[in-house]
Write a protein that holds these residues in place. Structure first.
Motif, PDB file in Angstrom:
ATOM      1  N   ARG A 356     -16.614   4.097 -11.751  1.00 54.18           N
ATOM      2  CA  ARG A 356     -15.665   4.981 -11.093  1.00 54.18           C
ATOM      3  C   ARG A 356     -14.379   4.243 -10.740  1.00 54.18           C
ATOM      4  O   ARG A 356     -14.409   3.088 -10.319  1.00 54.18           O
ATOM      5  CB  ARG A 356     -16.284   5.544  -9.813  1.00 54.18           C
ATOM      6  N   ALA A 357     -13.263   4.917 -10.887  1.00 54.61           N
ATOM      7  CA  ALA A 357     -11.963   4.362 -10.505  1.00 54.61           C
ATOM      8  C   ALA A 357     -11.329   5.267  -9.453  1.00 54.61           C
ATOM      9  O   ALA A 357     -11.493   6.488  -9.472  1.00 54.61           O
ATOM     10  CB  ALA A 357     -11.046   4.243 -11.713  1.00 54.61           C
ATOM     11  N   PHE A 358     -10.615   4.651  -8.527  1.00 57.17           N
ATOM     12  CA  PHE A 358      -9.863   5.373  -7.505  1.00 57.17           C
ATOM     13  C   PHE A 358      -8.393   5.003  -7.657  1.00 57.17           C
ATOM     14  O   PHE A 358      -8.046   3.824  -7.788  1.00 57.17           O
ATOM     15  CB  PHE A 358     -10.355   5.010  -6.108  1.00 57.17           C
ATOM     16  N   TYR A 359      -7.525   6.007  -7.632  1.00 54.66           N
ATOM     17  CA  TYR A 359      -6.104   5.812  -7.929  1.00 54.66           C
ATOM     18  C   TYR A 359      -5.256   6.030  -6.680  1.00 54.66           C
ATOM     19  O   TYR A 359      -5.531   6.917  -5.867  1.00 54.66           O
ATOM     20  CB  TYR A 359      -5.661   6.774  -9.025  1.00 54.66           C
ATOM     21  N   THR A 360      -4.217   5.222  -6.553  1.00 51.54           N
ATOM     22  CA  THR A 360      -3.298   5.296  -5.424  1.00 51.54           C
ATOM     23  C   THR A 360      -1.877   5.392  -5.945  1.00 51.54           C
ATOM     24  O   THR A 360      -1.507   4.702  -6.904  1.00 51.54           O
ATOM     25  CB  THR A 360      -3.420   4.046  -4.536  1.00 51.54           C
ATOM     26  N   HIS A 361      -1.078   6.235  -5.315  1.00 55.65           N
ATOM     27  CA  HIS A 361       0.339   6.349  -5.648  1.00 55.65           C
ATOM     28  C   HIS A 361       1.136   6.370  -4.348  1.00 55.65           C
ATOM     29  O   HIS A 361       0.671   6.882  -3.343  1.00 55.65           O
ATOM     30  CB  HIS A 361       0.605   7.634  -6.441  1.00 55.65           C
ATOM     31  N   HIS A 362       2.324   5.803  -4.399  1.00 55.09           N
ATOM     32  CA  HIS A 362       3.177   5.794  -3.214  1.00 55.09           C
ATOM     33  C   HIS A 362       4.611   6.105  -3.606  1.00 55.09           C
ATOM     34  O   HIS A 362       5.111   5.602  -4.622  1.00 55.09           O
ATOM     35  CB  HIS A 362       3.128   4.428  -2.525  1.00 55.09           C
ATOM     36  N   VAL A 363       5.249   6.955  -2.813  1.00 53.51           N
ATOM     37  CA  VAL A 363       6.674   7.241  -2.986  1.00 53.51           C
ATOM     38  C   VAL A 363       7.458   6.332  -2.055  1.00 53.51           C
ATOM     39  O   VAL A 363       7.238   6.344  -0.837  1.00 53.51           O
ATOM     40  CB  VAL A 363       6.984   8.719  -2.678  1.00 53.51           C
ATOM     41  N   ASP A 364       8.349   5.545  -2.629  1.00 52.90           N
ATOM     42  CA  ASP A 364       9.222   4.690  -1.823  1.00 52.90           C
ATOM     43  C   ASP A 364      10.602   5.350  -1.769  1.00 52.90           C
ATOM     44  O   ASP A 364      11.547   4.910  -2.391  1.00 52.90           O
ATOM     45  CB  ASP A 364       9.303   3.288  -2.429  1.00 52.90           C
ATOM     46  N   ARG A 365      10.661   6.476  -1.044  1.00 46.91           N
ATOM     47  CA  ARG A 365      11.848   7.295  -0.866  1.00 46.91           C
ATOM     48  C   ARG A 365      12.179   8.148  -2.089  1.00 46.91           C
ATOM     49  O   ARG A 365      12.346   9.335  -1.972  1.00 46.91           O
ATOM     50  CB  ARG A 365      13.041   6.452  -0.416  1.00 46.91           C
ATOM     51  N   GLU A 366      12.298   7.563  -3.265  1.00 46.17           N
ATOM     52  CA  GLU A 366      12.558   8.343  -4.474  1.00 46.17           C
ATOM     53  C   GLU A 366      11.294   8.402  -5.325  1.00 46.17           C
ATOM     54  O   GLU A 366      10.622   7.387  -5.517  1.00 46.17           O
ATOM     55  CB  GLU A 366      13.703   7.719  -5.276  1.00 46.17           C
ATOM     56  N   PHE A 367      10.982   9.582  -5.845  1.00 47.31           N
ATOM     57  CA  PHE A 367       9.742   9.743  -6.606  1.00 47.31           C
ATOM     58  C   PHE A 367       9.824   9.004  -7.931  1.00 47.31           C
ATOM     59  O   PHE A 367      10.797   9.095  -8.664  1.00 47.31           O
ATOM     60  CB  PHE A 367       9.464  11.229  -6.853  1.00 47.31           C
ATOM     61  N   ASP A 368       8.769   8.256  -8.235  1.00 48.60           N
ATOM     62  CA  ASP A 368       8.638   7.542  -9.499  1.00 48.60           C
ATOM     63  C   ASP A 368       7.149   7.399  -9.780  1.00 48.60           C
ATOM     64  O   ASP A 368       6.308   7.697  -8.930  1.00 48.60           O
ATOM     65  CB  ASP A 368       9.312   6.168  -9.406  1.00 48.60           C
ATOM     66  N   ALA A 369       6.808   6.919 -10.967  1.00 46.50           N
ATOM     67  CA  ALA A 369       5.395   6.745 -11.317  1.00 46.50           C
ATOM     68  C   ALA A 369       4.745   5.615 -10.540  1.00 46.50           C
ATOM     69  O   ALA A 369       3.522   5.600 -10.360  1.00 46.50           O
ATOM     70  CB  ALA A 369       5.262   6.496 -12.813  1.00 46.50           C
ATOM     71  N   ILE A 370       5.524   4.658 -10.103  1.00 45.55           N
ATOM     72  CA  ILE A 370       5.015   3.541  -9.315  1.00 45.55           C
ATOM     73  C   ILE A 370       5.888   3.397  -8.063  1.00 45.55           C
ATOM     74  O   ILE A 370       7.013   3.892  -8.037  1.00 45.55           O
ATOM     75  CB  ILE A 370       4.992   2.225 -10.137  1.00 45.55           C
ATOM     76  N   PRO A 371       5.379   2.750  -7.013  1.00 46.39           N
ATOM     77  CA  PRO A 371       4.175   1.927  -6.882  1.00 46.39           C
ATOM     78  C   PRO A 371       2.877   2.719  -7.096  1.00 46.39           C
ATOM     79  O   PRO A 371       2.800   3.892  -6.770  1.00 46.39           O
ATOM     80  CB  PRO A 371       4.245   1.400  -5.445  1.00 46.39           C
ATOM     81  N   GLY A 372       1.887   2.008  -7.621  1.00 43.79           N
ATOM     82  CA  GLY A 372       0.595   2.609  -7.848  1.00 43.79           C
ATOM     83  C   GLY A 372      -0.487   1.552  -7.912  1.00 43.79           C
ATOM     84  O   GLY A 372      -0.210   0.345  -7.939  1.00 43.79           O
ATOM     85  N   ALA A 373      -1.736   1.997  -7.939  1.00 45.10           N
ATOM     86  CA  ALA A 373      -2.853   1.068  -7.994  1.00 45.10           C
ATOM     87  C   ALA A 373      -4.069   1.764  -8.582  1.00 45.10           C
ATOM     88  O   ALA A 373      -4.214   2.988  -8.487  1.00 45.10           O
ATOM     89  CB  ALA A 373      -3.185   0.521  -6.604  1.00 45.10           C
TER      90      ALA A 373
END
Length: 584
Positions: A356-373
């Motif tokens: 199993r994998a768990f995915y994380t995404h974060h918006v650093d003010r402007e939406f983009d594909a990353i940061p992610g994990a």
């Protein structure tokens, strides 16, 4: 035409009737439904507990809860508040729900999402929400619209004062007296003392800033040599601990302790640099320290073991399916739940979900594909704009040794996984939903400044446009703010504005090509509410705002833009807090 969400809830209710049968089921000795209590804290990190090795912080009730619960040491949420809350409520990755960040309507969860409250409510549970919501201010994206019969708290990302402030009860603004976390606990306790089965969601607003706490707690941690900020944070956490103790005592005294599923967790990592068990990163980071939080689950009647600690990982998306399994409620496939029941992990059945994998995404003010994990049982890949790192979490939970160069094939595989996941969960887009008119049981629709599109020289007083901010730098007619709304049916509304102006002026309100002019004859002065901050705040101050009626308008069904601007050059300072639409 009946909407899809309502049809699904009717289907859930019908399935409940079929499964429960007639009233003879009770006579035949059917087991009572368990109660559900979720306690969520705001910005409390993994290390903000005595039981997690914090030598300065005193949390006897939470430490005691850990001893009588099963704990998942590796439990993950999102890097910031609103995304975590959307995932917890729905069992789905936040990007599927439309929630991507914490302000400018990026915190809003689409109203068609089905929440734990709606799932349990369709099976005759009483549902109550007490505390911080942060997934939409207007109906139907507010707590009442998302399945909670009772609501007492606030809908924004934070309050600006924690003492003697305004809160919302249902749809009404009420003035309160006392410290907000204590008031929230009071209301939750009153709710759980009443008839079962219940679903109570107690969402404390602390230790999120502003850093305000009663004096006795603060003095205690100052005496331990902490600076004002961390003394306030630890004091706020100890106050949470005290209130959790009160709630646990109320459960015992009401005879509901054994039959209650109790879950305790936080919404993201710590809001600052302090002890966090050696984990890398803080709130706003996709590293372990930003997303790994305390998690305890207790249900004595359900056979959940006391004092057990699991090293397998779980996440916020797993809470809904776990509650569903423990309550015997089937989750329809149509909900497309991302989470999995934690019961195999809680029961200690080996590695419950290998691969199993768990995915994380974060918006650093402007939406983009990353940061992610991407996380699996063993590995962590973090993707940053200028860095890709790879860690073995079983051997290196503190992320001290980047293994990206040693495992290039695994890195490529995890990147492919992340890209495929990101493409899927954003398939419906991430644009915030429009404010909806014409379907609310409340007469007032609030259009706050952070939800406006701004033009010209207009800016936010606090810079970022966090919750409760207002608009400044109004110079002339070229400066404007626009709120876009969608009306489900025609309606008549009184439009008013909360503002502060040093000089008389004329305000222009434009709707569907027609402009309404309102002359404000005298200065209007917003008044600052005194605060009890322990350190200088990053938020704007709480203000009492004058309110001026601009127009009575007829709004047809469909999409509309409400634009506000000065009709001429502005003398002195002008600040605008919000538009308010009152149904007539």
């Amino acid at each position: 035409m009946i909407d899809l969400k309502r049809a699904l809830l009717l289907l859930l209710h019908a399935s409940m009737l079929v499964l429960s049968g007639s009233s003879q089921g009770v006579a035949q000795g059917k087991e009572p439904k368990p109660n559900v209590l979720i306690i969520l804290t705001d910005d409390q990190g993994w290390g903000d507990l005595g039981s997690h090795g914090n030598k300065l912080l005193e949390t006897p009730h939470l430490d005691g809860l850990a001893k009588i619960s099963t704990e998942l040491e590796r439990f993950y949420v999102s890097p910031v508040c609103a995304p975590s809350r959307a995932s917890l409520l729905t069992g789905r990755y936040n990007l599927r729900t439309g929630t991507s960040w914490v302000t400018h309507r990026k915190e809003v969860m689409r109203s068609r999402e089905v929440t734990i409250a709606e799932l349990l409510g369709s099976h005759n549970y009483r549902t109550g929400y007490y505390g911080k919501w942060h997934n939409g201010q207007q109906y139907p994206t507010d707590p009442i619209g998302q399945g909670f019969e009772r609501f007492f708290g606030f809908k924004e990302g934070h309050l600006n004062n924690y003492f003697n402030t305004s809160l919302t009860s249902g749809f009404q603004e009420v003035e309160t007296s006392g410290y907000v976390p204590d008031l929230l606990a009071d209301s939750a306790i009153s709710f759980i003392r009443k008839e079962a089965p219940f679903f109570c969601y107690l969402a404390f607003n602390t230790p999120h800033s502003p850093f305000q706490v009663p004096e006795a707690y603060f003095r205690k941690y100052k005496a331990k040599g902490l600076d004002d900020r961390n003394a306030a944070v630890y004091a706020m956490v100890e106050n949470i601990d005290m209130n959790v103790g009160r709630v646990l005592r109320a459960l015992r005294e009401s005879g509901k302790e054994e039959e209650t599923i109790l879950i305790f967790l936080s919404d993201n990592g710590p809001n600052g640099r302090r002890y966090n068990g050696g984990l890398k990163g803080i709130k706003g980071y996709v590293d372990e320290g930003g997303v790994r939080v305390p998690f305890f689950i207790r249900y004595p009647a359900g056979g959940i073991e006391s004092g057990r600690v699991s090293r397998q990982f779980g996440a916020h998306i797993d809470i809904l399916p776990t509650i569903a399994e423990l309550t015997g409620i089937k989750v329809p496939d149509s909900l497309q739940i991302d989470g999995r029941s934690l019961l195999p992990i809680i029961k200690g059945k080996g590695v419950a979900y290998p691969g199993r994998a768990f995915y994380t995404h974060h918006v650093d003010r402007e939406f983009d594909a990353i940061p992610g994990a991407v996380r699996t049982h063993q590995y962590l890949l973090t993707l940053m704009p200028e860095d890709t790192s790879f860690y073995d979490l079983l051997k290196d939970p503190s992320q001290e040794h980047d293994l990206a160069d040693r495992h290039p094939e695994l890195v490529r595989e995890y990147i492919r996984k992340y890209r495929a996941w990101f493409g899927e969960v954003t398939g419906m887009g991430v644009e915030p939903p429009l404010v909806q008119l014409g379907d609310s049981p409340a007469p007032l629709t609030w259009l706050p400044a952070p939800e406006a599109s701004i033009y010209g020289r207009v800016d936010f007083k606090g810079g970022e446009g966090w919750a409760n901010d207002w608009l400044v730098n109004w110079i002339g007619p070229a400066d404007s703010a626009v709120w876009e709304v969608v009306a489900k049916r025609p309606g008549q509304y009184r439009v008013s504005v909360q503002l502060s102006s040093e000089k008389p002026l004329v305000i222009a309100l434009e709707l569907d090509g027609k402009t309404h002019y309102t002359k404000i004859e005298s200065p209007q002065q917003a008044v600052q509410v005194p605060n009890r901050d322990r350190v200088p705040r990053g938020e704007v101050e709480e203000m009492r705002w004058p309110e001026v009626t601009l127009a009575t308008v007829q709004i047809p069904a469909g999409v509309h833009r409400l634009k506000i601007s000065p009709a001429g050059e502005v003398e002195g300072e002008l600040a605008i807090k919000a538009l308010k639409l009152t149904t007539l």
